[in-house]
Design a protein around this motif. Structure first.
Motif, mmCIF file in Angstrom:
data_model
loop_
_atom_site.group_PDB
_atom_site.id
_atom_site.type_symbol
_atom_site.label_atom_id
_atom_site.label_comp_id
_atom_site.label_asym_id
_atom_site.label_seq_id
_atom_site.Cartn_x
_atom_site.Cartn_y
_atom_site.Cartn_z
ATOM 1 N N VAL A 44 0.889 -1.221 -0.393
ATOM 2 C CA VAL A 44 0.272 0.176 -0.280
ATOM 3 C C VAL A 44 0.753 1.372 0.219
ATOM 4 C CG1 VAL A 44 -1.715 1.562 1.053
ATOM 5 C CG2 VAL A 44 -1.885 -0.795 1.176
ATOM 6 N N ASP A 45 1.994 1.356 1.171
ATOM 7 C CA ASP A 45 2.853 2.444 0.646
ATOM 8 C C ASP A 45 3.533 2.535 -0.338
ATOM 9 O OD1 ASP A 45 2.292 2.261 3.364
ATOM 10 O OD2 ASP A 45 4.128 1.551 4.245
ATOM 11 N N ASP A 46 3.324 1.575 -1.558
ATOM 12 C CA ASP A 46 4.606 1.781 -2.217
ATOM 13 C C ASP A 46 3.290 1.480 -3.766
ATOM 14 O OD1 ASP A 46 7.436 1.600 -1.642
ATOM 15 O OD2 ASP A 46 7.437 -0.319 -2.267
ATOM 16 N N GLU A 47 2.506 2.136 -3.056
ATOM 17 C CA GLU A 47 1.762 2.311 -4.768
ATOM 18 C C GLU A 47 1.448 3.157 -5.590
ATOM 19 O OE1 GLU A 47 -3.165 2.126 -5.862
ATOM 20 O OE2 GLU A 47 -2.676 2.215 -3.416
ATOM 21 N N PRO A 48 2.222 5.286 -5.089
ATOM 22 C CA PRO A 48 2.573 5.349 -6.110
ATOM 23 C C PRO A 48 3.409 5.480 -7.185
ATOM 24 C CG PRO A 48 1.984 6.788 -3.908
ATOM 25 C CD PRO A 48 2.140 5.479 -3.795
ATOM 26 N N LYS A 49 4.999 4.486 -6.263
ATOM 27 C CA LYS A 49 4.977 3.677 -7.134
ATOM 28 C C LYS A 49 5.128 2.847 -7.869
ATOM 29 C CE LYS A 49 9.160 2.531 -4.588
ATOM 30 N NZ LYS A 49 9.949 0.993 -4.179
ATOM 31 N N ALA A 50 3.928 2.431 -7.614
ATOM 32 C CA ALA A 50 3.587 1.655 -8.603
ATOM 33 C C ALA A 50 2.651 1.525 -10.166
ATOM 34 C CB ALA A 50 2.265 0.526 -7.846
ATOM 35 N N MET A 51 1.730 3.458 -9.552
ATOM 36 C CA MET A 51 1.572 4.138 -10.597
ATOM 37 C C MET A 51 2.410 4.432 -11.342
ATOM 38 S SD MET A 51 -1.817 4.553 -10.111
ATOM 39 C CE MET A 51 -2.749 5.532 -10.431
ATOM 40 N N GLN A 52 3.777 4.857 -10.798
ATOM 41 C CA GLN A 52 4.944 5.398 -11.887
ATOM 42 C C GLN A 52 5.269 4.669 -13.398
ATOM 43 O OE1 GLN A 52 6.114 8.250 -12.328
ATOM 44 N NE2 GLN A 52 7.428 7.268 -13.807
ATOM 45 N N ALA A 53 5.222 3.189 -11.961
ATOM 46 C CA ALA A 53 5.828 2.265 -13.269
ATOM 47 C C ALA A 53 4.690 1.945 -13.870
ATOM 48 C CB ALA A 53 5.611 0.574 -12.558
ATOM 49 N N ILE A 54 3.078 2.403 -14.213
ATOM 50 C CA ILE A 54 2.750 1.794 -14.982
ATOM 51 C C ILE A 54 3.285 2.943 -16.004
ATOM 52 C CG2 ILE A 54 0.571 2.260 -15.302
ATOM 53 C CD1 ILE A 54 0.901 -0.361 -14.175
ATOM 54 N N ARG A 55 2.910 3.917 -15.656
ATOM 55 C CA ARG A 55 3.424 4.725 -16.624
ATOM 56 C C ARG A 55 4.986 4.738 -17.718
ATOM 57 N NH1 ARG A 55 1.133 8.310 -12.678
ATOM 58 N NH2 ARG A 55 3.504 8.615 -12.346
ATOM 59 N N GLU A 56 5.607 3.306 -17.256
ATOM 60 C CA GLU A 56 7.152 3.719 -17.173
ATOM 61 C C GLU A 56 6.984 2.059 -18.065
ATOM 62 O OE1 GLU A 56 9.997 4.282 -15.137
ATOM 63 O OE2 GLU A 56 9.222 5.852 -14.615
ATOM 64 N N GLY A 57 5.494 1.774 -18.493
ATOM 65 C CA GLY A 57 5.277 0.177 -19.576
ATOM 66 C C GLY A 57 4.950 -1.102 -18.288
ATOM 67 N N ALA A 58 4.960 -1.000 -17.440
ATOM 68 C CA ALA A 58 4.200 -2.048 -16.649
ATOM 69 C C ALA A 58 2.203 -1.927 -17.234
ATOM 70 C CB ALA A 58 4.008 -2.314 -15.045
ATOM 71 N N GLN A 59 2.025 -3.081 -16.692
ATOM 72 C CA GLN A 59 0.456 -3.010 -17.517
ATOM 73 C C GLN A 59 0.023 -3.591 -16.142
ATOM 74 O OE1 GLN A 59 3.100 -5.030 -19.364
ATOM 75 N NE2 GLN A 59 2.631 -4.124 -20.841
ATOM 76 N N ASP A 60 -0.350 -3.430 -15.137
ATOM 77 C CA ASP A 60 -0.941 -3.164 -13.747
ATOM 78 C C ASP A 60 -0.508 -3.470 -12.609
ATOM 79 O OD1 ASP A 60 -3.216 -3.136 -13.004
ATOM 80 O OD2 ASP A 60 -3.932 -4.804 -13.749
ATOM 81 N N TYR A 61 -0.684 -3.595 -11.371
ATOM 82 C CA TYR A 61 0.048 -3.823 -10.219
ATOM 83 C C TYR A 61 -1.687 -4.844 -9.085
ATOM 84 C CZ TYR A 61 -1.645 0.417 -8.287
ATOM 85 O OH TYR A 61 -3.064 1.352 -7.641
ATOM 86 N N LEU A 62 -0.900 -4.619 -8.078
ATOM 87 C CA LEU A 62 -1.507 -5.531 -7.094
ATOM 88 C C LEU A 62 -0.971 -4.864 -5.966
ATOM 89 C CD1 LEU A 62 -2.000 -9.376 -8.975
ATOM 90 C CD2 LEU A 62 -3.766 -7.212 -8.980
#
Length: 125
Positions: A44-62
Motif C-alpha cells: 500500500v505504501d508503494d502504490e505511488p511507485k506502482a502508478m509511476q511504473a504503469i506510466r513506464e511500461g508495466a500493465q497493472d499492479y496488485l
C-alpha cells in the motif's frame, strides 16, 4: 538473462525486491523482452511507485495482502490481452503505413483544427 533466451508472456514483479526506486527493474525487463507483459506486486505504501511504473511500461499492479485468486487471474489475463492488442495495432499501423507510402496519390490527414497531422510521400510525378 533468461528473458532474452526464452519466450515469456508475463512477468510478475515485486517492487520491494529490487533497487530503492524499483523502477530500474522494469527498464531491465523492457530491454530484455520489449513485448512481455509486466504485472507488479506492491505494498500500500508503494502504490505511488506502482502508478509511476504503469506510466513506464508495466500493465497493472496488485496490492500485496489484497490479492484474491480471481483478481490475480483477471489482472494477468488483462495484462497479456493489452500487450497482444498493442502488438496487433502496431502491426496494422505498420501495414497501413507501408500501403500509404506505396500509392501514387497524395494522402493528407488533418486534425479538427485543419492542422496537417500526416501526409504520405506521393509517388506521382
Amino acid at each position: 538473462m533468461y528473458l532474452k533466451e526464452h519466450r515469456v508472456d508475463i512477468v510478475l514483479l515485486d517492487l520491494s525486491l529490487f533497487d530503492p526506486e524499483g523502477l530500474e527493474a522494469i527498464g531491465r525487463v523492457r530491454t530484455a523482452a520489449p513485448h512481455v507483459s509486466i504485472v507488479l506486486l506492491s505494498s500500500v505504501d508503494d502504490e505511488p511507485k506502482a502508478m509511476q511504473a504503469i506510466r513506464e511500461g508495466a500493465q497493472d499492479y496488485l496490492i500485496k495482502g489484497q490479492i484474491e485468486p480471481n483478481i490475480l487471474m483477471q489482472a494477468l489475463g488483462n495484462a497479456v490481452a493489452r500487450t497482444t492488442n498493442k502488438e496487433i495495432l502496431t502491426d496494422e499501423k505498420d501495414r497501413a503505413q507501408a500501403t500509404l507510402n506505396c500509392i501514387a496519390d497524395a494522402v493528407v490527414c488533418t486534425d479538427m483544427s485543419g492542422n496537417i497531422t500526416f501526409f504520405n510521400p506521393s509517388q506521382a510525378a
